[in-house]
Design a protein around this motif. Sequence first.
Motif, PDB file in Angstrom:
ATOM      1  N   LYS A 253       1.024  -1.303   0.212  1.00  0.00           N
ATOM      2  CA  LYS A 253       0.089  -0.012   0.069  1.00  0.00           C
ATOM      3  C   LYS A 253       0.950   1.245   0.217  1.00  0.00           C
ATOM      4  O   LYS A 253       0.596   2.327   0.726  1.00  0.00           O
ATOM      5  CB  LYS A 253      -0.855  -0.004   1.094  1.00  0.00           C
ATOM      6  N   ASN A 254       1.968   1.268  -0.716  1.00  0.00           N
ATOM      7  CA  ASN A 254       2.717   2.543  -1.190  1.00  0.00           C
ATOM      8  C   ASN A 254       3.724   2.704   0.097  1.00  0.00           C
ATOM      9  O   ASN A 254       4.229   3.703   0.331  1.00  0.00           O
ATOM     10  CB  ASN A 254       2.040   3.577  -1.589  1.00  0.00           C
ATOM     11  N   LYS A 255       3.785   1.742   0.920  1.00  0.00           N
ATOM     12  CA  LYS A 255       4.706   1.750   2.314  1.00  0.00           C
ATOM     13  C   LYS A 255       5.983   0.976   1.920  1.00  0.00           C
ATOM     14  O   LYS A 255       5.672  -0.130   1.952  1.00  0.00           O
ATOM     15  CB  LYS A 255       4.172   1.773   3.490  1.00  0.00           C
ATOM     16  N   MET A 256       7.020   1.315   2.082  1.00  0.00           N
ATOM     17  CA  MET A 256       8.223   0.300   1.872  1.00  0.00           C
ATOM     18  C   MET A 256       8.450  -0.556   3.124  1.00  0.00           C
ATOM     19  O   MET A 256       8.258  -0.141   4.454  1.00  0.00           O
ATOM     20  CB  MET A 256       9.555   1.215   1.707  1.00  0.00           C
ATOM     21  N   PHE A 257       8.585  -1.728   2.863  1.00  0.00           N
ATOM     22  CA  PHE A 257       8.996  -2.732   4.056  1.00  0.00           C
ATOM     23  C   PHE A 257      10.051  -3.574   3.867  1.00  0.00           C
ATOM     24  O   PHE A 257      10.689  -4.350   4.650  1.00  0.00           O
ATOM     25  CB  PHE A 257       7.701  -3.634   4.308  1.00  0.00           C
ATOM     26  N   ALA A 258      10.591  -3.377   2.323  1.00  0.00           N
ATOM     27  CA  ALA A 258      12.035  -3.990   2.100  1.00  0.00           C
ATOM     28  C   ALA A 258      12.674  -3.674   1.167  1.00  0.00           C
ATOM     29  O   ALA A 258      11.827  -2.947   0.019  1.00  0.00           O
ATOM     30  CB  ALA A 258      11.753  -5.523   1.851  1.00  0.00           C
ATOM     31  N   THR A 259      13.924  -3.651   0.831  1.00  0.00           N
ATOM     32  CA  THR A 259      14.747  -3.368  -0.579  1.00  0.00           C
ATOM     33  C   THR A 259      15.569  -4.644  -0.618  1.00  0.00           C
ATOM     34  O   THR A 259      16.175  -5.316   0.396  1.00  0.00           O
ATOM     35  CB  THR A 259      15.649  -2.207  -0.181  1.00  0.00           C
TER      36      THR A 259
ATOM     37  N   LEU B 227       5.138  -4.973  10.837  1.00  0.00           N
ATOM     38  CA  LEU B 227       5.321  -3.862  11.392  1.00  0.00           C
ATOM     39  C   LEU B 227       5.054  -2.604  10.491  1.00  0.00           C
ATOM     40  O   LEU B 227       4.376  -1.380  11.186  1.00  0.00           O
ATOM     41  CB  LEU B 227       7.022  -3.374  11.648  1.00  0.00           C
ATOM     42  N   VAL B 228       5.113  -2.730   9.093  1.00  0.00           N
ATOM     43  CA  VAL B 228       4.843  -1.384   8.373  1.00  0.00           C
ATOM     44  C   VAL B 228       3.115  -1.400   8.120  1.00  0.00           C
ATOM     45  O   VAL B 228       2.443  -0.450   8.441  1.00  0.00           O
ATOM     46  CB  VAL B 228       5.390  -1.750   7.120  1.00  0.00           C
ATOM     47  N   VAL B 229       2.683  -2.569   8.289  1.00  0.00           N
ATOM     48  CA  VAL B 229       1.190  -2.675   8.225  1.00  0.00           C
ATOM     49  C   VAL B 229       0.421  -2.220   9.517  1.00  0.00           C
ATOM     50  O   VAL B 229      -0.570  -1.577   9.488  1.00  0.00           O
ATOM     51  CB  VAL B 229       0.750  -4.219   7.903  1.00  0.00           C
ATOM     52  N   ALA B 230       1.152  -2.365  10.755  1.00  0.00           N
ATOM     53  CA  ALA B 230       0.672  -1.992  12.001  1.00  0.00           C
ATOM     54  C   ALA B 230       0.623  -0.620  12.192  1.00  0.00           C
ATOM     55  O   ALA B 230      -0.336  -0.154  12.804  1.00  0.00           O
ATOM     56  CB  ALA B 230       1.502  -2.527  13.116  1.00  0.00           C
ATOM     57  N   LYS B 231       1.351   0.268  11.307  1.00  0.00           N
ATOM     58  CA  LYS B 231       1.170   1.654  11.266  1.00  0.00           C
ATOM     59  C   LYS B 231       0.196   2.329  10.275  1.00  0.00           C
ATOM     60  O   LYS B 231       0.098   3.478  10.264  1.00  0.00           O
ATOM     61  CB  LYS B 231       2.422   2.224  10.894  1.00  0.00           C
ATOM     62  N   MET B 232      -0.291   1.414   9.641  1.00  0.00           N
ATOM     63  CA  MET B 232      -1.591   1.987   8.579  1.00  0.00           C
ATOM     64  C   MET B 232      -2.867   2.101   9.306  1.00  0.00           C
ATOM     65  O   MET B 232      -3.266   1.643  10.410  1.00  0.00           O
ATOM     66  CB  MET B 232      -1.723   0.968   7.662  1.00  0.00           C
ATOM     67  N   THR B 233      -3.622   2.640   8.754  1.00  0.00           N
ATOM     68  CA  THR B 233      -4.995   2.963   9.144  1.00  0.00           C
ATOM     69  C   THR B 233      -5.694   1.539   9.398  1.00  0.00           C
ATOM     70  O   THR B 233      -5.397   0.464   8.562  1.00  0.00           O
ATOM     71  CB  THR B 233      -5.980   3.870   8.347  1.00  0.00           C
ATOM     72  N   LYS B 234      -6.750   1.509  10.356  1.00  0.00           N
ATOM     73  CA  LYS B 234      -7.369   0.142  10.481  1.00  0.00           C
ATOM     74  C   LYS B 234      -8.013  -0.090   9.319  1.00  0.00           C
ATOM     75  O   LYS B 234      -8.196  -1.477   9.051  1.00  0.00           O
ATOM     76  CB  LYS B 234      -8.760   0.509  11.556  1.00  0.00           C
ATOM     77  N   LYS B 235      -8.642   0.624   8.327  1.00  0.00           N
ATOM     78  CA  LYS B 235      -9.110   0.170   7.309  1.00  0.00           C
ATOM     79  C   LYS B 235      -8.245  -0.323   6.341  1.00  0.00           C
ATOM     80  O   LYS B 235      -8.679  -1.433   5.452  1.00  0.00           O
ATOM     81  CB  LYS B 235      -9.864   1.478   6.397  1.00  0.00           C
ATOM     82  N   MET B 236      -6.922   0.227   6.113  1.00  0.00           N
ATOM     83  CA  MET B 236      -6.083  -0.400   5.212  1.00  0.00           C
ATOM     84  C   MET B 236      -5.420  -1.630   5.866  1.00  0.00           C
ATOM     85  O   MET B 236      -5.185  -2.562   5.054  1.00  0.00           O
ATOM     86  CB  MET B 236      -4.802   0.447   5.164  1.00  0.00           C
ATOM     87  N   GLN B 237      -5.347  -1.654   6.998  1.00  0.00           N
ATOM     88  CA  GLN B 237      -5.033  -2.920   7.853  1.00  0.00           C
ATOM     89  C   GLN B 237      -6.001  -4.139   7.507  1.00  0.00           C
ATOM     90  O   GLN B 237      -5.530  -5.358   7.210  1.00  0.00           O
ATOM     91  CB  GLN B 237      -5.036  -2.774   9.378  1.00  0.00           C
ATOM     92  N   ALA B 238      -7.228  -3.797   7.630  1.00  0.00           N
ATOM     93  CA  ALA B 238      -8.373  -4.770   7.257  1.00  0.00           C
ATOM     94  C   ALA B 238      -8.380  -5.377   5.971  1.00  0.00           C
ATOM     95  O   ALA B 238      -8.494  -6.647   5.763  1.00  0.00           O
ATOM     96  CB  ALA B 238      -9.591  -4.292   7.868  1.00  0.00           C
ATOM     97  N   SER B 239      -7.958  -4.448   4.967  1.00  0.00           N
ATOM     98  CA  SER B 239      -7.942  -4.904   3.599  1.00  0.00           C
ATOM     99  C   SER B 239      -6.693  -5.911   3.350  1.00  0.00           C
ATOM    100  O   SER B 239      -6.883  -6.844   2.480  1.00  0.00           O
ATOM    101  CB  SER B 239      -8.085  -3.740   2.642  1.00  0.00           C
ATOM    102  N   ILE B 240      -5.779  -5.600   4.004  1.00  0.00           N
ATOM    103  CA  ILE B 240      -4.506  -6.658   3.999  1.00  0.00           C
ATOM    104  C   ILE B 240      -4.634  -7.887   4.633  1.00  0.00           C
ATOM    105  O   ILE B 240      -4.364  -8.820   4.325  1.00  0.00           O
ATOM    106  CB  ILE B 240      -3.242  -5.653   4.501  1.00  0.00           C
ATOM    107  N   LEU B 241      -4.975  -7.584   5.914  1.00  0.00           N
ATOM    108  CA  LEU B 241      -5.155  -8.852   6.677  1.00  0.00           C
ATOM    109  C   LEU B 241      -6.134  -9.924   6.380  1.00  0.00           C
ATOM    110  O   LEU B 241      -6.008 -11.096   6.674  1.00  0.00           O
ATOM    111  CB  LEU B 241      -5.561  -8.321   8.141  1.00  0.00           C
ATOM    112  N   LEU B 242      -7.082  -9.433   5.416  1.00  0.00           N
ATOM    113  CA  LEU B 242      -8.058 -10.314   4.900  1.00  0.00           C
ATOM    114  C   LEU B 242      -7.054 -11.491   3.977  1.00  0.00           C
ATOM    115  O   LEU B 242      -7.779 -12.606   3.835  1.00  0.00           O
ATOM    116  CB  LEU B 242      -8.973  -9.560   3.842  1.00  0.00           C
TER     117      LEU B 242
END
Length: 128
Positions: free
Chosen positions: A32-38, A111-126
């Motif tokens: 979701k446009n947030k870097m978690f690895a390179t 860790l990156v997902v945990a910093k996102m909004t609850k709505k964004m987290q829910a769409s990913i955690l699904l």
Amino acid sequence: MEFETAKQYLLTKPHTLVDFPFGADVYVFKVKNKMFATLAIGKMGKGDEEGNKHWWMNLKCDPDEAAILRDIFPSVIPGYHMNKALWNTIILDGSIPSGEIERMIDNSFQLVVAKMTKKMQASILLHL
């Protein structure tokens, strides 16, 4: 773990895309446009002082765990060109078991997902 294996594992994470904002030699993995690895060869394409060309992977990490991992594994160093408290660089030289690298990738993603909004987290955690 080899480059291709690491790349494929990173891409299994939900909503993950590869971007190249630092040039064609540095793979940046984003959720979701947030870097978690390179992923890049050596010091972002330059290799190390001895001319080795191992792939280096930057991953986000809890500060306490980051320090512990650096103590355990010589090929885990403070994040190259990153916040050294929050990021580790993992040198993919075969010295770290693949399962441990996968765990570190999972942790970085979470860790990156945990910093996102609850709505964004829910769409990913699904998709986990």
